[in-house]
Structures are given as C-alpha cells and as structure tokens.
Design a protein around this motif. Structure first.
Motif, mmCIF file in Angstrom:
data_model
loop_
_atom_site.group_PDB
_atom_site.id
_atom_site.type_symbol
_atom_site.label_atom_id
_atom_site.label_comp_id
_atom_site.label_asym_id
_atom_site.label_seq_id
_atom_site.Cartn_x
_atom_site.Cartn_y
_atom_site.Cartn_z
ATOM 1 N N ILE A 5 0.839 -1.211 0.000
ATOM 2 C CA ILE A 5 0.000 0.000 0.000
ATOM 3 C C ILE A 5 0.866 1.250 0.000
ATOM 4 O O ILE A 5 0.599 2.229 -0.714
ATOM 5 C CB ILE A 5 -0.956 -0.027 1.210
ATOM 6 N N GLU A 6 1.918 1.222 0.759
ATOM 7 C CA GLU A 6 2.823 2.367 0.832
ATOM 8 C C GLU A 6 3.488 2.614 -0.517
ATOM 9 O O GLU A 6 3.657 3.758 -0.961
ATOM 10 C CB GLU A 6 3.883 2.117 1.915
ATOM 11 N N GLU A 7 3.839 1.517 -1.213
ATOM 12 C CA GLU A 7 4.479 1.670 -2.522
ATOM 13 C C GLU A 7 3.504 2.242 -3.542
ATOM 14 O O GLU A 7 3.876 3.115 -4.356
ATOM 15 C CB GLU A 7 4.998 0.308 -2.988
ATOM 16 N N LEU A 8 2.238 1.766 -3.478
ATOM 17 C CA LEU A 8 1.231 2.324 -4.381
ATOM 18 C C LEU A 8 0.999 3.810 -4.104
ATOM 19 O O LEU A 8 0.861 4.610 -5.037
ATOM 20 C CB LEU A 8 -0.087 1.543 -4.240
ATOM 21 N N LEU A 9 0.941 4.149 -2.845
ATOM 22 C CA LEU A 9 0.766 5.567 -2.494
ATOM 23 C C LEU A 9 1.945 6.399 -2.977
ATOM 24 O O LEU A 9 1.767 7.547 -3.404
ATOM 25 C CB LEU A 9 0.600 5.701 -0.973
ATOM 26 N N GLN A 10 3.139 5.819 -2.931
ATOM 27 C CA GLN A 10 4.317 6.531 -3.418
ATOM 28 C C GLN A 10 4.194 6.805 -4.911
ATOM 29 O O GLN A 10 4.521 7.904 -5.391
ATOM 30 C CB GLN A 10 5.571 5.702 -3.115
ATOM 31 N N TYR A 11 3.692 5.773 -5.678
ATOM 32 C CA TYR A 11 3.483 5.972 -7.114
ATOM 33 C C TYR A 11 2.440 7.057 -7.362
ATOM 34 O O TYR A 11 2.604 7.891 -8.265
ATOM 35 C CB TYR A 11 3.047 4.670 -7.773
ATOM 36 N N LEU A 12 1.363 7.037 -6.608
ATOM 37 C CA LEU A 12 0.320 8.052 -6.771
ATOM 38 C C LEU A 12 0.852 9.441 -6.457
ATOM 39 O O LEU A 12 0.502 10.429 -7.131
ATOM 40 C CB LEU A 12 -0.882 7.711 -5.881
ATOM 41 N N ARG A 13 1.674 9.557 -5.431
ATOM 42 C CA ARG A 13 2.261 10.868 -5.099
ATOM 43 C C ARG A 13 3.156 11.343 -6.236
ATOM 44 O O ARG A 13 3.172 12.539 -6.590
ATOM 45 C CB ARG A 13 3.068 10.765 -3.805
ATOM 46 N N GLY A 14 3.901 10.375 -6.835
ATOM 47 C CA GLY A 14 4.759 10.759 -7.951
ATOM 48 C C GLY A 14 3.940 11.236 -9.136
ATOM 49 O O GLY A 14 4.306 12.209 -9.800
ATOM 50 N N VAL A 15 2.829 10.564 -9.436
ATOM 51 C CA VAL A 15 1.958 10.998 -10.528
ATOM 52 C C VAL A 15 1.375 12.369 -10.218
ATOM 53 O O VAL A 15 1.283 13.241 -11.095
ATOM 54 C CB VAL A 15 0.840 9.945 -10.759
ATOM 55 N N TRP A 16 0.981 12.570 -8.974
ATOM 56 C CA TRP A 16 0.372 13.860 -8.600
ATOM 57 C C TRP A 16 1.386 14.993 -8.715
ATOM 58 O O TRP A 16 1.058 16.090 -9.168
ATOM 59 C CB TRP A 16 -0.185 13.771 -7.189
ATOM 60 N N LEU A 17 2.606 14.725 -8.342
ATOM 61 C CA LEU A 17 3.630 15.760 -8.435
ATOM 62 C C LEU A 17 3.944 16.070 -9.900
ATOM 63 O O LEU A 17 4.331 17.219 -10.210
ATOM 64 C CB LEU A 17 4.892 15.311 -7.699
ATOM 65 N N LYS A 18 3.820 15.087 -10.799
ATOM 66 C CA LYS A 18 4.080 15.305 -12.215
ATOM 67 C C LYS A 18 2.783 15.485 -12.996
ATOM 68 O O LYS A 18 2.705 15.192 -14.196
ATOM 69 C CB LYS A 18 4.836 14.100 -12.791
ATOM 70 N N ARG A 19 1.738 16.001 -12.377
ATOM 71 C CA ARG A 19 0.413 16.088 -12.988
ATOM 72 C C ARG A 19 0.362 17.047 -14.163
ATOM 73 O O ARG A 19 -0.600 17.049 -14.930
ATOM 74 C CB ARG A 19 -0.633 16.478 -11.948
ATOM 75 N N ARG A 20 1.369 17.846 -14.323
ATOM 76 C CA ARG A 20 1.385 18.754 -15.472
ATOM 77 C C ARG A 20 1.409 17.984 -16.795
ATOM 78 O O ARG A 20 0.903 18.472 -17.820
ATOM 79 C CB ARG A 20 2.582 19.689 -15.380
#
Length: 515
Positions: A5-20
């Motif tokens: 779950i933590e790894e998935l959340l890390q991927y989601l945070r990375g996508v959110w940070l690169k949302r541009r």
C-alpha cells in the motif's frame, strides 16, 4: 501488505507531483481526437427482412421418389458466400452503384466499401434473414440493400437449378461410362465362356459337382447293364431248357437212323470184344455211329422247328424277351461308354478347373458390380429428372420481403459520443502514464517512507511554513490544474453538444471544415 500500500501511495504521489503531463497530454490529444471524431462522415443505415419459406406440399408426397435436399443448408451457403467478388459485382450493378465510378480502381474501392458495410444474417430459426448496409449515402444504402436482396434470391434459385443441371450432366456422363464398362464386361465374360466352354459346366454347380454327378451316372449305367445282362442270360437258359424239353418229346419217334444206329451199335460191341479201341474197324464203326447220331439229332431238330415247337407260346415269349434284352444291353453299353468317356474327359481337365472357376467368378463379380452400379445410376437419373420437374412445377423455396429497405435521413453512426468519451479516457490514461514515467525517471521525495529504500537515516521532518512561499506555489499550481481541467470539461461538453445536434454538426464540420 502495508508495504504494498505504501508503494502504491508513493506511485500516486509521484503521478500527482508530475500532474502537469496529464494536462499536456489531455490538451494535446483531446482537441485533436475530438475534432477528428467530429469530422468523421455520417453513416446511414438501411435494412430489410426477408422470409424464406421452405415448406412444400409436394415434398412429403414425393418422398422416396425424388432427391431430397435441405433448403436451409443451401440458404446458409448463399449467406456465407454473399460477399464473394462475383456477388459484390452483382450487387453493385443491381443497385446502380457502379454508375458513380469511372475507373477500375474506383470500382474496386466501391466493392470494398460494399463488402465492409453489408451484412446478411439469419435473425432466428424461422428462416428470417436480415439484410443491412451502412454507408455515407442514405439513397445508396437503400439501393444496395435492395440489390443484395435480389442477388440473394437469384443466387438461391439459380444455385438450385445449377446444382440440378450439374447433377444430371454428371449422371449422364457416369451412365455412358458404366454402359461402356458393362458392354465390355459382357463381351469379356462371353468370350471367356466361349473359350472355356469345356471347363464351365453351368452357373449353378461347380465342376467337381459335375464330375461327381457323371461318376454317379456311370455307376448307375454299369449297374443297370449288369442287371439287364443277368436277365438276358436267364432268359437264354430258360429258352434252351424249353427247346431241350421239346426235342426230348420228339426223340420217341422211330426213324431210319434208329435201325442203322442199332445195327452199328451191335457191330461195335462185337468188334470191341475181339479188337482194341485203336483197331481201324473199331474206329471206323465209332465214326459212322457218331455221324448217324448227329444226323438223327439234326433231323429231329428240323422236325422240331417245322413240326410245332416254334408255335409254342412260351418259346415265343422267351425269344421276344431275349431280343428286347439284347437290344437294351446294346443301348446300355453305348450309354456306359458315353458316361465313361465323359468321366474321363472331366477327370482329365480337373487340374485346370480351379483356375478357370476362379477367373469366371471374378468376371461374374465384376459384371454384377458394374450392372448394379449401372441400374443404380439409372434410378438416380430418374429421381433427378423427377426432382427437376417437381422444382419446375413448384418452388422449393419461396421468398417474401417482410420489411422493405427504407431511406433513413437520420445518421446511424458513427457513435461519436462514445468515441469522444473514449478519446478523453485515452488522453487521461496517456497523461497518467507520462506522469508515472517521469516520476520514475526523476523521483521526488514526498514522504519519509520514500527514503527507506535509499538507506539514508531520517532524523526528522520539517514542515513548510506559509512564509516560505511553498504553500502559495502549490495552491497556485492546484488552481491552474483545476482551471485547465474545467476548461477541458467545458470543451468536452461543447463537442458533445455539437455532435448531438445534427444540424449544427453538419453546418460546422461537414460543410465548414469538410468543405
């Protein structure tokens, strides 16, 4: 599980940070895709329903006399082959679609459009077929559907007539071939019988049976001959006894021979007293005595023949029996000789019989097979002719158009709303993929847990304050992201509205951009 779950959340945070990259992908792909979908030409659909009636009153009545076929199989075959090049050309000419093209290349393109847009399939098991076509021109769609119906009906009826003609031609060819083979087999069998007539007894019994029967006949003839010969000897014995009795009855008559015989007998007795048997006088006296005795016997026999012995009924019947038996014996000896010669002839040919009989059996078998096939083909030909007459008198398949094809002014496609939504979903997916890819290429630390994989110890977390300006920058980026997405949603709504209203869509895209 918590690590996943933590790894998935890390991927989601990375996508959110690169949302541009989501914004870039959606704003590039969505307008292009929506504009392309909006400029797609309208598709107009026309359809019809045809009922194929395979019921016929004559079929049950002619069952067993004609060749029965399954009309459904014929219909299924026509359905599967409706998109062959020949049928597509027939449909193009039947619908006058070929008049709109000028070159062979354009004609091939037209055939490809017809093949891709036409559909002929069975609606249910009640022999109801649905014919439909999707094209750019509603008038042409209606004509192509009408042409497809005509070709479907013509091919079904024409295929049946073609099958019947081909079947009769094939049967005629086979009948001629088997008639020739039958004539050759008959000639070959006749020649073989003629050449080996001595070895072929008949068609019912074998050569060995014939030899056994010939031996039986010879044995019966020999037995009958022996019986007849025994009867003949017995009759001759009876006749001799009767004649002796008759002669003895005449021996009491006195003749001149008796006196002379008595005188010679007295003289012989006197000579035998004085001389031996070899004395010339004794020998001469005995000779004269035997001569007189023989003359007396002949005289008495002559008297017997002329004096009434021949008139004796018993002797006459015996002589008639002897004559009949003598003739019978002669005839039986001839018959015996014939039967013996027949047995010898059959016995002499016995070594050649097995081969001759085997060859004859093979020829008869071949002839029987050819004859059976010949008559079977004749029966099939009669059945085919009768079937053709039945088909000519009444159609085995009759068609009724339940729904005529119509010209639809309302487009049936393409499904632009679904395609617009699909473009949006694909664009967002591409943007998320780009964001995830760039976040993996240039990772950003978004939480203390993301540093565990690096092995760097975490001593504490520093929270950004409002004075640092980071919060304001994040809020600004969020507002830009939301405004851009809102504008994209508005643009999506506009495209949906334009594609929903057909008049606006035709005026703006078909006539404007398309022209």
């Amino acid at each position: 599980m918590p690590e996943i779950i933590e790894e998935l959340l890390q991927y989601l945070r990375g996508v959110w940070l690169k949302r541009r990259y989501i914004l870039i992908a959606t704003w590039i792909l969505c307008p292009i895709g929506w504009l392309y979908v909006s400029t797609l030409p309208n598709q107009y659909s026309s359809s019809a329903k045809v009922f194929a009636d395979t019921r016929s009153i004559l079929k049950p009545l002619m069952r067993g006399l004609t060749i029965t076929t399954d009309p459904r199989q014929e219909l299924d075959l026509i359905v599967r082959t409706i998109t062959t090049p020949d049928n597509l050309e027939k449909i193009a000419r039947a619908s006058d679609a070929d008049l709109s093209v000028a070159t062979p290349q354009e004609f091939q393109t037209l055939l490809g459009e017809i093949k891709s847009g036409i559909s002929l399939k069975s609606a249910n098991r009640a022999n109801i077929y649905t014919v439909s076509f999707d094209g750019k021109d509603p008038q042409l769609a209606q004509k192509i559907v009408q042409g497809t119906i005509s070709v479907f009906i013509e091919n079904t009826l024409g295929e049946k007539r073609l099958d019947s003609d081909q079947a009769q031609r094939f049967l005629d060819e086979q009948i001629v071939e088997y008639e020739r083979r039958l004539s050759e087999d008959e000639r070959r069998l006749a020649d073989f019988r003629k050449e080996n007539a001595a070895f072929i007894v008949n068609n019912q019994s074998s050569y060995f049976r014939a030899l056994e029967m010939a031996r039986d006949r010879l044995e019966q003839a020999e037995l009958a001959l022996q019986e007849t010969q025994t009867e003949l000897e017995s009759a001759k014995g009876q006749l001799s006894g009767e004649v002796d009795i008759a002669v003895q009855s005449l021996s009491t008559i006195r003749t001149d021979y008796d006196q002379r015989i008595e005188a010679l007998q007295i003289n012989l007795d006197e000579l035998t007293v004085r001389f031996t048997d070899n004395h010339p006088d004794v020998v001469e006296t005995k000779r004269r005595l035997e001569s007189l005795t023989e003359q007396k016997h002949k005289f008495l026999s002559g008297q017997a023949d002329s004096g009434g012995i021949n008139g004796n009924p018993v002797l006459q019947e015996l002589r008639a029996t002897i004559n009949r038996l003598t003739s019978t014996v002669a005839a039986m000896e001839v018959r015996k000789s014939k039967y013996a010669a027949e047995v010898d002839e059959l016995q002499g040919r016995l070594d050649h019989v097995p081969d001759i009989q085997a060859r004859l059996t093979g020829l008869n078998r071949t002839y029987a097979i050819t004859k059976d096939k010949y008559y079977e083909l004749l029966n099939r030909k009669e059945s085919a002719v009768m079937s053709d007459k039945v088909d000519q008198s009444t159609d085995s398949i009759s068609f009724r158009v339940l729904e005529q094809p119509r010209v639809n002014s309302t487009p049936s496609g393409p499904p632009r709303l679904i395609m617009l939504a699909g473009v949006l979903v694909v664009s967002v997916a591409v943007g998320i993929g780009l964001s995830l890819g760039f976040s993996l290429l240039s990772p950003v630390v978004s939480s203390p847990g993301s540093l565990k994989s690096t092995g760097i110890p975490v001593f504490g977390v520093v929270t950004a304050t409002e004075n640092s300006g980071l919060q304001k920058w994040e809020k600004r980026k969020m507002r830009i992201f939301l405004l851009a997405n809102s504008a994209l949603v508005v643009l999506f709504t506009v495209f949906i509205a334009l594609n929903t209203n057909q008049s606006w869509h035709d005026a703006l895209f078909v006539k404007g951009l398309g022209g």
